[in-house]
Design an enzyme around this catalytic site. Sequence first.
Site, PDB file in Angstrom:
ATOM      1  N   HIS A 100     137.000 -18.487  52.183  1.00 42.70           N
ATOM      2  CA  HIS A 100     136.959 -19.578  51.211  1.00 42.70           C
ATOM      3  C   HIS A 100     137.682 -19.085  49.948  1.00 42.70           C
ATOM      4  CE1 HIS A 100     135.034 -22.236  48.218  1.00 42.70           C
ATOM      5  NE2 HIS A 100     134.714 -23.025  49.218  1.00 42.70           N
ATOM      6  N   ASP A 142     130.268 -12.636  51.492  1.00 44.87           N
ATOM      7  CA  ASP A 142     130.098 -14.040  51.132  1.00 44.87           C
ATOM      8  C   ASP A 142     129.161 -14.664  52.171  1.00 44.87           C
ATOM      9  OD1 ASP A 142     130.231 -16.761  50.874  1.00 44.87           O
ATOM     10  OD2 ASP A 142     132.422 -16.879  50.838  1.00 44.87           O
TER      11      ASP A 142
HETATM   12  N1  C6P Z   1     131.924 -24.341  50.712  1.00 47.61           N
HETATM   13  C1  C6P Z   1     132.256 -26.415  51.904  1.00 47.61           C
HETATM   14  O1  C6P Z   1     132.204 -27.633  52.008  1.00 47.61           O
HETATM   15  P1  C6P Z   1     129.856 -22.681  45.886  1.00 47.61           P
HETATM   16  O2  C6P Z   1     130.796 -23.828  45.684  1.00 47.61           O
HETATM   17  O3  C6P Z   1     130.098 -21.604  44.873  1.00 47.61           O
HETATM   18  O4  C6P Z   1     128.437 -23.084  46.020  1.00 47.61           O
HETATM   19  O5  C6P Z   1     130.226 -22.032  47.307  1.00 47.61           O
HETATM   20  C2  C6P Z   1     131.506 -21.565  47.525  1.00 47.61           C
HETATM   21  C3  C6P Z   1     131.694 -21.147  48.931  1.00 47.61           C
HETATM   22  C4  C6P Z   1     131.947 -19.814  49.202  1.00 47.61           C
HETATM   23  N2  C6P Z   1     132.091 -19.374  50.446  1.00 47.61           N
HETATM   24  C5  C6P Z   1     131.977 -20.196  51.511  1.00 47.61           C
HETATM   25  C6  C6P Z   1     132.116 -19.630  52.885  1.00 47.61           C
HETATM   26  C7  C6P Z   1     131.734 -21.552  51.297  1.00 47.61           C
HETATM   27  O6  C6P Z   1     131.638 -22.363  52.352  1.00 47.61           O
HETATM   28  C8  C6P Z   1     131.611 -22.046  49.984  1.00 47.61           C
HETATM   29  C9  C6P Z   1     131.414 -23.507  49.714  1.00 47.61           C
HETATM   30  C10 C6P Z   1     131.721 -25.774  50.637  1.00 47.61           C
HETATM   31  O7  C6P Z   1     132.715 -25.699  52.792  1.00 47.61           O
HETATM   32  C11 C6P Z   1     132.306 -26.401  49.409  1.00 47.61           C
HETATM   33  S1  C6P Z   1     134.046 -26.117  49.263  1.00 47.61           S
END
Ligand code: C6P
Length: 412
Positions: free
Chosen positions: A122, A199
Site C-alpha cells: 500500500h 504493515d
Molecule cells: N487500505 C483499502 O481500501 P489507513 O488509511 O492509514 O487506515 O490504512 C492504510 C493502509 C495501509 N496498509 C494497507 C495494507 C492498507 O490496506 C491500508 C488501507 C484501505 O485497501 C484504504 S486505501
Amino acid sequence: MLDTARIRADFPILHQVVNGRPLVYLDNAATSQKPRAVIETLVDYYSRYNANVHRGVHTLGDRATEAYEGARAKVARFINAPGPETIIFVRNTTEGLNLVAYTWGRAHLRPGDEIVTTIMEHHSNLVPWQILAREKEAVLRFVGLTPTGELDMEDFARQLTPRTRIVAVTMASNVLGTITPVAEIVRQAHAVGAITVIDAAQAAPHLPIDVQALDCDFLAFSGHKMLGPTGIGVLYGRREHLERMPPFLGGGSMIRDVQLTTATWNDPPWKFEAGTPNIADAIGLGAAVDYLSALGMENVRAHEVALTAYALAALSQVEDLVIYGPPDPQRRTGVISFNLADIHAHDVGTILDQEGIAIRAGHHCCKPLMRHLGVAATARASFYIYNTREEVDRLVAALIRAKELFGSVVGR
Ligand code: C6P
C-alpha cells in the site's frame, strides 16, 4: 465457527435497505462496520466521563485516564506484546509507519544504506520509505511476486544485503489478499542486521497476531478496519527501539522537563504521543478488541477462510471474471480483487451499488501493484465476521447480470 446471525444483530448499520435492496456490505478492507458495543462505548465516554488524560486532579480525569490506559493494555494483550509501554496510539496505520520512518529511519540511515520492501505495498508502506530514502540517499529495493501473487521468497533472499537496514513488508495485501510469511521474513532480515516494519492493516482485523512470536521490530494497524472507530491506530515497537528512538512530534505530554532552549523526553509510549490524544476512539478501540477477543481470532480466521473458499468457487463460475491473488484460501485473507470482462472496475462497482452491494473499485492505493498486474484498477469484495454465503450469492448473481447488461450495451 462464528454465529453470523447473532453477530449481525450487533451491527445496526447492516439492517437497512440501499437502493431498494437489503445492504450487502463487502467493503471491509476499506473500513469495517461497528458493533453496538463500540458505538455505546463512545457515547458512554462522552456522556459520563469525558475529560483530558494524564492531567489528573479530578475524578473524571482519573476515569478517562484509566479507560485510555486500559485500552492500551487490551491492545497489548490482543497482539501478545510484552507490555502496554510498547503500544503507541497513533491516528492510523499510515501514521504508525511514518512515525518509524521519521524517527528510527532518520536517526539510523546513512547514504548507501538499503530499504527492502515489496511491489505489493500500500502507498502507506512505500511513500514514507521513498521520502526517507531521498533524504538519506538510501537505496530502495523491491521484492517481486510469484505468478499466483505470493511473495517471492527467493527474490527476497536476493534483495537482502549487508547494507539492508530496514525491511518493510505487508502482512496481508489489501489487493491480492496474500498473507506473507512474516516470521521467516523477520528471521532473514535480522540475520543481515536489518530491522523489520510490518504493515498489519489488513492482518490485525483478520488473523491472530503474536508480535513476540513474529519477533518483528515494529508493527502498525488501524482501528477502523477491525470494528473500532476511525482516527485511532496502533504502532507496536520493540521496547529497546522505543527507548532509544528520538520523538516524532514535540509538545505536551511527550516531555519530562522543558527549559527555554532544551527538553527531555517522557518514557515510551507517551514520548510518542504529543498533545491531547484521541481518548474516545482509543477507548472505543478497546471495546472493539474486547468484541474480537470474545469471538476468538482463530474463529474469525476460520470463518473467513470458509467464506473465501466458498466465494472463490462461486466467482469462478462467472464467465470472463479474472480473479487476482493466491487461489488457496488458506494462503490469503477474505479480500478478493477481480475484473469482469472489459467492464471498468468503477462501472462494476456502480452497478453493484444499484443492487445494494457495496464493494470498492480503483487502484486501492497500490499503483505499483496495479502496473505489475497490467491493469488500471480492480473491483474488490472484502469480507468480515458478519458476511454470509447468501451475500456472496447476491454478489455473484449481480456480477452475472452486470455482464449481461454490458454485453447487451456493447452488442447494440
Ligand atoms: N487500505 C483499502 O481500501 P489507513 O488509511 O492509514 O487506515 O490504512 C492504510 C493502509 C495501509 N496498509 C494497507 C495494507 C492498507 O490496506 C491500508 C488501507 C484501505 O485497501 C484504504 S486505501
